[in-house]
Design an enzyme around this catalytic site. Structure first.
Site, PDB file in Angstrom:
ATOM      1  N   ASP A  51       3.177  -7.050   5.063  1.00  0.00           N
ATOM      2  CA  ASP A  51       2.029  -7.317   3.832  1.00  0.00           C
ATOM      3  C   ASP A  51       2.506  -6.819   2.667  1.00  0.00           C
ATOM      4  OD1 ASP A  51       1.555  -4.310   2.783  1.00  0.00           O
ATOM      5  OD2 ASP A  51       0.223  -4.414   4.035  1.00  0.00           O
ATOM      6  N   ASP A  93       0.411   4.591   1.678  1.00  0.00           N
ATOM      7  CA  ASP A  93       0.512   5.075   2.652  1.00  0.00           C
ATOM      8  C   ASP A  93       0.108   6.062   2.579  1.00  0.00           C
ATOM      9  OD1 ASP A  93      -0.339   2.654   3.767  1.00  0.00           O
ATOM     10  OD2 ASP A  93       1.876   2.214   4.729  1.00  0.00           O
ATOM     11  N   HIS A 115       0.771  -1.647  -0.359  1.00  0.00           N
ATOM     12  CA  HIS A 115      -0.003   0.092  -0.266  1.00  0.00           C
ATOM     13  C   HIS A 115       0.692   0.780   0.233  1.00  0.00           C
ATOM     14  CE1 HIS A 115      -1.880  -3.337   2.093  1.00  0.00           C
ATOM     15  NE2 HIS A 115      -2.990  -3.179   1.065  1.00  0.00           N
TER      16      HIS A 115
END
Length: 357
Positions: A256, A150, A148
């Site tokens: 992740d 972020d 991601h």
């Protein structure tokens, strides 16, 4: 917010005793535990530091010849009456205060000459770790390894979770797009768009995609890694960050970023992530620059593993990444070996051999 003993010494600038040492250290490494979970709503990520330590992090680093200073964990206390900001942003005061304390700790560790490893906790802690690092190394470059981006702002986020927003607060170019959250008055942007390179993106929100494109932030999605190969990705990463000058590197690594088959015990898994080999290559190449100054390892959540085996696999992967950042290689990594041993006594003579037989 109280501090446990090791951190109290760190913030006062006093030396702490080494838990594990080797006489021929390659690095002086400070471990900073940030068991913080208020940047998102899932339970369990605050157990990440203990889980990663239990997977053998200290022993692995010491075995590589590092001098390891483990300052324990920050003891975060819940801020009372931490109401939503704008009826959406969760725990702004808690995140702001925790990040400020972490920034102080990381700044002290780097100033003392350590390479600082912050173990999370959720990724909102990068607000503190990057800010604290930048106090000592204002020209640092950030490699953000994550599924991601972020980089949502408090005005574009859909979830309200601050672990999806830290870079928007840190980026100077977004300063006029980010409102002043309660608890964030201490925080000043410390990065420019050219200071950041993303690796591993594959789940980017529309507003984040707009920011990446319109502010000319360098990123390598998983499609880019498939197309270019991880070697070319790392070459271009260093071209971007090091083309003008050598600079300290801050690696912020969300577990992740790996494919969920490798790192299942995390809060926001996304299919199609980094392989083990790609993840280790990233860490190996960063180590080889000699410029690594700080590492975040975040989002290991032992409560989200379907079994103890999944938890162990995720934590062991986090340890492998950190150890590789400090010299572990797939060619063999050991403490310094100066020379081969020689026999301590002369060979038996032929006559002695005959007598013995």
């Amino acid at each position: 917010m109280a501090l446990r003993g090791g951190f109290a010494r760190l913030l006062r600038g006093q030396a702490a005793p080494a838990r594990l040492q080797r006489p021929r250290q390659a690095h002086s490494v400070a471990l900073v535990g940030a068991p913080f979970s208020r940047g998102q709503k899932r339970r369990g990520v605050d157990h990440g530091p203990a889980t990663v330590r239990a997977a053998g992090l200290l022993e692995r680093l010491a075995g590589l010849g590092c001098q390891v200073y483990d300052f324990g964990d920050l003891n975060f206390t819940q801020v009372p009456n931490d109401e939503l900001y704008n009826n959406l942003i969760s725990y702004p005061r808690s995140v702001g205060l925790a990040s400020q304390v972490l920034a102080d700790a990381v700044s002290r560790a780097v100033a003392a000459g350590h390479s600082c490893v912050t173990i999370g906790g959720d990724h909102s802690l990068a607000l503190g770790s990057v800010s604290g690092h930048a106090r000592q190394c204002p020209h640092l470059g950030v490699i953000w390894v994550d599924a991601h981006a972020d980089i949502n702002t408090p005005l574009t986020t859909q979830s309200g979770n601050l672990h999806g927003q830290p870079l928007s607060f840190l980026l100077r170019e977004l300063q006029d797009k980010v409102p002043q959250l309660p608890g964030f008055s201490w925080l000043k942007p410390c990065l420019s768009a050219s200071d950041i390179v993303y690796i591993g993106l594959r789940d980017v929100d529309p507003a984040e995609y707009y920011i990446l494109k319109n502010y000319d932030i360098h990123y390598f999605s998983m499609r880019d890694i498939d197309r270019l190969g991880i070697q070319k990705v790392m070459e271009r990463t260093f071209e971007q960050l090091m083309r003008r000058r050598q600079r300290p590197i801050h690696l912020s690594f969300d577990i992740d970023a790996f494919d969920p088959s490798l790192a299942p015990a995390t809060g926001t898994p996304v299919l199609g992530g980094l392989t083990y080999r790609e993840g280790m290559y990233i860490a190996e190449e960063i180590h080889n620059t000699g410029m690594l100054s700080a590492v975040d390892m975040v989002e290991v959540n032992p409560l989200l593993g379907a079994s103890q085996e999944e938890v162990n696999a995720t934590a062991s992967l986090a340890v492998d990444v950190i150890a590789t950042c400090f010299g572990q290689t797939r060619e063999g990594a050991h403490t310094a070996f100066d020379e081969l041993p020689t026999p301590s006594s002369p060979d038996e003579s032929d006559s002695e051999e005959q007598v013995r037989i």
